[in-house]
Design an enzyme around this catalytic site. Structure first.
Site, mmCIF file in Angstrom:
data_model
loop_
_atom_site.group_PDB
_atom_site.id
_atom_site.type_symbol
_atom_site.label_atom_id
_atom_site.label_comp_id
_atom_site.label_asym_id
_atom_site.label_seq_id
_atom_site.Cartn_x
_atom_site.Cartn_y
_atom_site.Cartn_z
ATOM 1 N N ASP A 1 0.857 -1.188 0.000
ATOM 2 C CA ASP A 1 0.000 0.000 0.000
ATOM 3 C C ASP A 1 0.897 1.244 0.000
ATOM 4 O OD1 ASP A 1 -1.923 1.924 0.436
ATOM 5 O OD2 ASP A 1 -2.222 1.421 2.558
ATOM 6 N N ASN B 1 -0.259 4.608 -0.392
ATOM 7 C CA ASN B 1 -0.844 5.876 0.058
ATOM 8 C C ASN B 1 -1.613 5.731 1.372
ATOM 9 O OD1 ASN B 1 -2.868 4.332 -0.975
ATOM 10 N ND2 ASN B 1 -3.925 5.995 -2.025
ATOM 11 N N ASP C 1 -4.107 3.833 2.575
ATOM 12 C CA ASP C 1 -5.555 3.671 2.732
ATOM 13 C C ASP C 1 -5.854 2.200 3.066
ATOM 14 O OD1 ASP C 1 -5.030 2.439 0.351
ATOM 15 O OD2 ASP C 1 -6.581 3.484 -0.805
ATOM 16 N N ASP D 1 -1.628 -1.213 -4.088
ATOM 17 C CA ASP D 1 -1.917 -0.409 -5.275
ATOM 18 C C ASP D 1 -0.741 -0.418 -6.256
ATOM 19 O OD1 ASP D 1 -0.059 1.445 -4.096
ATOM 20 O OD2 ASP D 1 -1.700 2.046 -2.766
ATOM 21 N N ASP E 1 -4.774 -9.706 -15.762
ATOM 22 C CA ASP E 1 -5.849 -10.681 -15.697
ATOM 23 C C ASP E 1 -6.954 -10.205 -16.634
ATOM 24 O OD1 ASP E 1 -7.365 -12.881 -14.509
ATOM 25 O OD2 ASP E 1 -6.114 -12.562 -12.746
ATOM 26 N N ASP F 1 -9.152 -15.492 -17.380
ATOM 27 C CA ASP F 1 -9.935 -16.041 -16.273
ATOM 28 C C ASP F 1 -11.045 -16.974 -16.751
ATOM 29 O OD1 ASP F 1 -10.681 -15.808 -13.366
ATOM 30 O OD2 ASP F 1 -12.558 -15.114 -14.243
ATOM 31 N N GLU G 1 -7.114 -20.753 -18.173
ATOM 32 C CA GLU G 1 -7.391 -21.414 -16.905
ATOM 33 C C GLU G 1 -8.456 -22.468 -17.160
ATOM 34 O OE1 GLU G 1 -9.836 -19.229 -14.161
ATOM 35 O OE2 GLU G 1 -8.954 -20.175 -12.426
ATOM 36 N N HIS H 1 -4.149 -17.560 -5.906
ATOM 37 C CA HIS H 1 -4.957 -16.840 -4.916
ATOM 38 C C HIS H 1 -6.266 -17.560 -4.591
ATOM 39 C CE1 HIS H 1 -6.458 -15.984 -8.846
ATOM 40 N NE2 HIS H 1 -7.567 -15.503 -8.332
ATOM 41 N N ASP H 2 -6.499 -18.715 -5.187
ATOM 42 C CA ASP H 2 -7.736 -19.461 -4.953
ATOM 43 C C ASP H 2 -7.531 -20.696 -4.087
ATOM 44 O OD1 ASP H 2 -9.179 -17.706 -6.555
ATOM 45 O OD2 ASP H 2 -8.894 -18.897 -8.364
#
Ligand code: NOJ
Ligand code: CA
Length: 560
Positions: free
Chosen positions: A21, A23, A25, A29, A98, A207, A256, A334-335
């Site tokens: 991150d 900035n 928040d 990013d 992606d 995807d 995929e 990530h799955d």
């Protein structure tokens, strides 16, 4: 075929929301990525695949796109994207985005028009999606067109009162599926893809690519996955994208697909075919399911690791594509849960098992994809509260477990073991507050072990997992290990993972124990002149009979 850059690549999968991150928040990013490009270059990767960065209500962390041409405000601006591409290219790092072609968000303009008969563009956009009229039961009550189940649990159908129809969504109800039989829709997707290519992106990960076609007869079925997975016609759509968009623009692609026959594998990524360059497949990913469990069913229940099936999956793909196409190797994305917690042992044998997993994967041929945090041995999450989780899938499944009779604790443990959130917690940069990811509370909690497991600490230790990854990646390039030919030894052994990978100049022999107990392995090969180059206990001489300690793994090299 001329050799392509991706055949020699090491790809890093970067989950932008949790990487860095910039900035404060609490959300990762583009500027965060830019600030860490030197890190990625130092690790030795030369391509990064970034999870979806488009405008999105973030129902499924960006896989639900509401504007294909805009960058999500969470992640930055189009200027940041251009800056990233430019700076990455200077470091010889390619950028892979992606590309989500199976569905959109329900908040995209297309769907707003599609669902509203009074919208001025209703007629055009209604057919961009997949609609079915209701059915009525014996009592005259409205029921769904079929009992098909979505991948995230729950039905695939959502009722739209304004048109008195149901729309199809094979993921969340905020992700309506696109109708690939509609020419205008396809043309819009092609135009959009070309737009990103023109911006300078080097490749795409496509995807849900085996779901593009559906069974338009809408037969009954429960869960009915066969009605929206791998229907032959989806190859036509992919070939169309390939011949019209990907190949003429010389852009790299990986698709995929949950599974594939040999014939299909060649269609997807054979050198002569024009769908994709490589395919992400999952045969090795859930090798430890307890498939009979009725309380946390499907992938959610944990059983004994079937090491044989992991080896056979890789072996099958190497054989199917040998000389005909190019393989990917990876542990997880990530799955799936973190590989160290999943196939290794993240407590008692943390060091041993994390290195064992590195040696077994990264000496195989093919193009590797390393998943963010894997290189420092990040683990599954330690969340105690259901509200610590973020994934849309978690909440539908939690309710499902409870309805099937699970206690809260059993359901929570299933989530900690198997949910997708395990792979999505913030990167552990150092032991400062929030693991150096952000100065404010992150969108998703860091795992508390970051004080011990973090990059800064591992950088200083020559024996750390990070330095092991770095050294293997360098060797991988120097010896062109991507390019080798693999042969498993005693592939049906239930506990060991043993193979030879022969490259142009050398032979690598990997001997590993996947278990938390001692095993002995017999090597029916000529063992002369091998030198032990990596180990996770102590250096060994090669003998035909080898006793291996828990998770012990050895890499030997023979110069030709
Ligand atoms: C596959 C992606 O990897 C996953 O994260 C996503 O939820 C589905 N496709 C739907 O886009
Ligand atoms: Ca931010």
């Amino acid at each position: 075929m001329n050799r392509k850059w991706w055949q020699d690549a090491i790809i890093y999968q970067l989950y932008i929301r949790s990487f860095k991150d910039s900035n404060n928040d609490g959300i990762g990013d583009f500027q965060g990525i830019i600030s860490k490009l030197d890190y990625l270059s130092d690790l030795g990767v030369n391509a990064i695949w970034i999870s979806p960065h488009y405008e999105s209500p973030m129902d499924d962390n960006g896989y639900d796109i509401s504007d294909f041409y805009k960058v999500s405000k969470d992640y930055g601006t189009i200027e940041d994207v251009k800056e990233l591409i430019k700076k990455a290219h200077k470091l010889n790092i390619k950028i892979i985005f992606d590309l989500v072609l199976n569905h959109t968000s329900d908040e995209i303009e297309w769907f707003k028009a599609a669902k509203d008969p009074n919208h001025k563009d209703h007629e055009k956009y209604h057919d961009y999606y997949i609609w079915q009229p209701p059915k009525y039961n014996g009592k005259g009550e409205r029921v769904m067109p079929t009992q098909w189940r979505s991948w995230f649990g729950g039905p695939v159908w959502e009722y739209n009162e304004a048109t008195n129809e149901y729309y199809l969504h094979i993921f969340s109800k905020k992700m309506p599926d696109l109708n690939w039989r509609n020419e205008d829709m396809k043309n819009d997707l092609k135009k959009m893809t070309k737009w990103w290519i023109d911006l300078g992106v080097d490749g795409f990960r496509v995807d849900a690519s085996n779901h593009l076609e559906k069974n338009w007869d809408f037969p009954e079925g429960h869960p009915g996955y066969e009605n929206f997975s791998s229907i032959p016609k989806h190859h036509e759509y992919l070939e169309e994208m390939g011949t019209e968009v990907f190949y003429p623009n010389d852009v790299f692609t990986m698709g995929e697909s949950g599974g594939a026959s040999k014939e299909e594998a060649i269609k997807y990524c054979g050198f002569e075919n024009k769908e994709f360059d490589m395919l992400i497949h999952f045969g090795h990913c859930w090798a430890d399911g307890d498939w009979d469990n009725k309380i946390t069913p499907g992938k959610w229940a944990k059983g004994k690791i079937d090491v044989k099936s992991i080896k056979h999956s890789f072996d099958r793909w190497f054989k199917m594509l040998k000389g005909k196409g190019w393989n990917i190797i990876y542990w997880h994305n990530h799955d799936q849960p973190r590989v160290l917690s999943h196939y290794g042992n993240d407590s008692e044998y943390y060091n041993e098992s994390s290195k064992m997993l590195a040696y077994t994967l990264y000496f195989m041929p093919g193009t590797p994809i390393v998943y963010q945090g894997e290189e420092i041995g990040m683990t599954n999450v330690d969340y105690e509260d259901l509200n610590d989780f973020r994934d849309v899938e978690v909440f539908t499944e939690y309710d499902n477990f409870i309805s099937l009779g699970a206690t809260h604790e059993v359901a929570m443990q299933a989530l900690r073991d198997r949910s997708r959130d395990n792979a999505r917690s913030p990167f552990q940069w150092d032991n400062s507050v929030n693991s150096g990811f952000s100065e404010v509370t992150p969108w998703m909690n860091t795992v508390k072990n970051y004080t011990e497991i973090n990059l800064e600490k591992q950088r200083k230790d020559p024996n750390s997992l990070f330095n092991t990854y770095k050294s293997i990646f360098k060797l991988r390039k120097d010896e062109m290990i991507n390019n080798g030919y693999i042969k498993f030894i005693d592939i049906d052994n239930e506990d060991s993972y043993t193979y030879i990978n022969e490259t142009e100049n050398a032979i690598f022999l990997i001997v590993a124990n996947f278990r938390n107990f001692d095993i002995s392995v017999y090597l029916d090969i000529n063992i002369e002149n091998y030198i032990n180059i990596y180990y996770n206990y102590s250096v060994r001489e090669l003998t035909k009979n080898i006793e291996l300690k828990p998770y012990e793994a050895l890499v030997f090299k023979l110069n030709k």
